[in-house]
Design an enzyme around this catalytic site. Structure first.
Site, mmCIF file in Angstrom:
data_model
loop_
_atom_site.group_PDB
_atom_site.id
_atom_site.type_symbol
_atom_site.label_atom_id
_atom_site.label_comp_id
_atom_site.label_asym_id
_atom_site.label_seq_id
_atom_site.Cartn_x
_atom_site.Cartn_y
_atom_site.Cartn_z
ATOM 1 N N ASN A 84 0.097 3.807 0.164
ATOM 2 C CA ASN A 84 0.658 3.277 1.411
ATOM 3 C C ASN A 84 1.424 4.407 2.083
ATOM 4 O O ASN A 84 2.524 4.759 1.652
ATOM 5 C CB ASN A 84 1.587 2.094 1.108
ATOM 6 C CG ASN A 84 2.303 1.571 2.350
ATOM 7 O OD1 ASN A 84 1.907 1.884 3.481
ATOM 8 N ND2 ASN A 84 3.341 0.796 2.153
ATOM 9 N N TRP A 85 0.824 4.983 3.124
ATOM 10 C CA TRP A 85 1.462 6.112 3.812
ATOM 11 C C TRP A 85 2.688 5.692 4.625
ATOM 12 O O TRP A 85 3.446 6.535 5.069
ATOM 13 C CB TRP A 85 0.460 6.777 4.759
ATOM 14 C CG TRP A 85 -0.659 7.512 4.085
ATOM 15 C CD1 TRP A 85 -0.875 7.637 2.736
ATOM 16 C CD2 TRP A 85 -1.722 8.226 4.723
ATOM 17 N NE1 TRP A 85 -2.012 8.380 2.506
ATOM 18 C CE2 TRP A 85 -2.552 8.753 3.701
ATOM 19 C CE3 TRP A 85 -2.065 8.458 6.051
ATOM 20 C CZ2 TRP A 85 -3.688 9.516 3.991
ATOM 21 C CZ3 TRP A 85 -3.202 9.209 6.332
ATOM 22 C CH2 TRP A 85 -3.997 9.741 5.306
ATOM 23 N N LYS A 86 2.839 4.377 4.844
ATOM 24 C CA LYS A 86 3.913 3.880 5.708
ATOM 25 C C LYS A 86 3.819 4.590 7.074
ATOM 26 O O LYS A 86 2.717 4.921 7.509
ATOM 27 C CB LYS A 86 5.270 4.034 5.031
ATOM 28 C CG LYS A 86 5.300 3.349 3.653
ATOM 29 C CD LYS A 86 6.680 3.200 3.090
ATOM 30 C CE LYS A 86 6.606 2.478 1.751
ATOM 31 N NZ LYS A 86 7.936 2.210 1.186
ATOM 32 N N HIS B 277 4.387 -6.825 3.261
ATOM 33 C CA HIS B 277 5.199 -5.775 2.637
ATOM 34 C C HIS B 277 6.672 -6.086 2.874
ATOM 35 O O HIS B 277 7.041 -6.630 3.926
ATOM 36 C CB HIS B 277 4.830 -4.401 3.214
ATOM 37 C CG HIS B 277 5.422 -3.268 2.446
ATOM 38 N ND1 HIS B 277 6.723 -2.867 2.604
ATOM 39 C CD2 HIS B 277 4.883 -2.460 1.498
ATOM 40 C CE1 HIS B 277 6.973 -1.855 1.787
ATOM 41 N NE2 HIS B 277 5.875 -1.584 1.108
ATOM 42 N N GLU C 196 9.054 -4.391 3.781
ATOM 43 C CA GLU C 196 9.592 -3.821 5.034
ATOM 44 C C GLU C 196 9.213 -4.684 6.233
ATOM 45 O O GLU C 196 9.996 -4.812 7.179
ATOM 46 C CB GLU C 196 9.096 -2.372 5.190
ATOM 47 C CG GLU C 196 9.717 -1.443 4.154
ATOM 48 C CD GLU C 196 8.920 -0.189 3.870
ATOM 49 O OE1 GLU C 196 9.366 0.590 3.020
ATOM 50 O OE2 GLU C 196 7.836 0.001 4.481
ATOM 51 N N GLU D 137 6.398 -5.850 -5.742
ATOM 52 C CA GLU D 137 7.254 -4.734 -5.330
ATOM 53 C C GLU D 137 8.708 -5.193 -5.339
ATOM 54 O O GLU D 137 9.172 -5.792 -4.364
ATOM 55 C CB GLU D 137 6.838 -4.192 -3.967
ATOM 56 C CG GLU D 137 6.366 -5.228 -2.951
ATOM 57 C CD GLU D 137 6.447 -4.714 -1.534
ATOM 58 O OE1 GLU D 137 6.176 -3.521 -1.330
ATOM 59 O OE2 GLU D 137 6.806 -5.488 -0.643
ATOM 60 N N GLY E 94 11.493 3.088 -2.665
ATOM 61 C CA GLY E 94 12.079 4.228 -1.971
ATOM 62 C C GLY E 94 13.480 4.570 -2.434
ATOM 63 O O GLY E 94 14.163 5.386 -1.835
ATOM 64 N N SER F 125 8.083 2.173 -6.538
ATOM 65 C CA SER F 125 8.307 3.583 -6.877
ATOM 66 C C SER F 125 7.503 4.041 -8.094
ATOM 67 O O SER F 125 8.009 4.732 -8.964
ATOM 68 C CB SER F 125 9.806 3.860 -7.089
ATOM 69 O OG SER F 125 10.523 3.677 -5.886
ATOM 70 N N GLY G 201 3.805 4.469 -2.650
ATOM 71 C CA GLY G 201 4.421 4.902 -1.398
ATOM 72 C C GLY G 201 4.489 6.413 -1.304
ATOM 73 O O GLY G 201 3.492 7.088 -1.078
ATOM 74 N N GLY G 202 5.675 6.975 -1.492
ATOM 75 C CA GLY G 202 5.901 8.402 -1.280
ATOM 76 C C GLY G 202 4.942 9.311 -2.021
ATOM 77 O O GLY G 202 4.502 10.337 -1.484
#
Length: 255
Positions: A12-14, A98, A100, A169, A175, A213, A234-235
């Site tokens: 997930n590049w966000k 998600h 977010e 999640e 994050g 994460s 994610g990251g």
């Protein structure tokens, strides 16, 4: 013959990326994966870059995913992107609900269920995100929260529920660098698995991903758990070397 279900690793590049950076990242991932990654791999890119990533992944095993989808088929919904539009770009997965989106855009359980339904209607696998906040975990509400979130999707989608994927999640571990221990994650995944088993005879088709994460260092220990079928990354999905290490861990866990 090995019948173990292939793991699913979805990046997930966000809201990250750029034309040049995407080009370098996807080329490196495709080259590193080789012809057979040994697991399912997808990247969920921002909507403006879906066409670029579709071209870059051409002929490889890398699948394309979107980060959201509209509940509506078409019409006067400025800024929304429909499942039919995503399908035209070869999108195979769409993240829905998600944390977010729930937190910053006020998305309700009912809206998330509708988005999952819209994706399924066009043959796109929704990756349904569920998870609790730190306050909810500390209040002992983890199980109730994730079951409520998933129940809405099950209720709205009935017999199609075996065609979804689920991502657990824990909001407190996204994050933040904090990660649920493999045991903590497995405990929640087992709850979700039981809920899916009660809803469909084909629950074994549903991949339950861990999305708090997961990184190159902890992927192997998380993926070794019996009910963790992959990761929503994610990251670490923005760094080819890290993402490839997670793919390698998934391949090893499947073998």
């Amino acid at each position: 013959m090995n019948m173990k279900k292939k793991k699913l690793i979805a990046g997930n590049w966000k809201m990250n990326g750029g034309i040049a950076a995407n080009d370098a990242l996807v080329r490196a991932v495709v080259a590193g994966m080789g012809a057979d990654a040994g697991c399912q791999v997808a990247v969920c890119a921002p909507a403006p870059y879906l066409a670029q990533v579709q071209m870059l992944r051409h002929g490889s095993a890398l699948e394309l995913g979107a980060q959201d989808v509209s509940r509506h088929e078409q019409g006067a919904y400025t800024g929304e992107v429909s499942a039919a539009m995503l399908k035209e770009f070869g999108v195979r997965f769409a993240i829905v609900g998600h944390s977010e989106r729930r937190q910053y855009h006020g998305e309700s359980d009912a809206l998330v269920a509708d988005k999952a339904k819209a994706a399924l209607a066009h043959g796109i696998t929704p990756i349904v995100c569920v998870g609790e906040t730190l306050a909810e975990r500390e209040a002992g509400q983890t199980e109730a929260v994730v079951k409520r979130q998933l129940a809405a999707v099950i209720h709205a989608n009935g017999h199609c529920i075996s065609e979804i994927a689920v991502a657990y999640e824990p909001v407190w571990a996204i994050g933040t660098g904090r990660t649920a221990t493999p045991g903590q994650a497995q405990q929640v995944h087992a709850v979700l698995r039981a809920q899916l088993q009660a809803a469909t005879a084909h629950s074994d088709r549903v991949a339950i991903l861990y999305g708090g994460s997961m990184n190159a260092a902890n992927a192997a220990s998380l993926l070794a758990q019996p009910d963790i079928d992959g990761g929503l990354i994610g990251g670490a999905s923005l760094k080819a070397a890290d993402f490839l290490q997670i793919i390698a861990a998934a391949r090893a866990a499947t073998a």
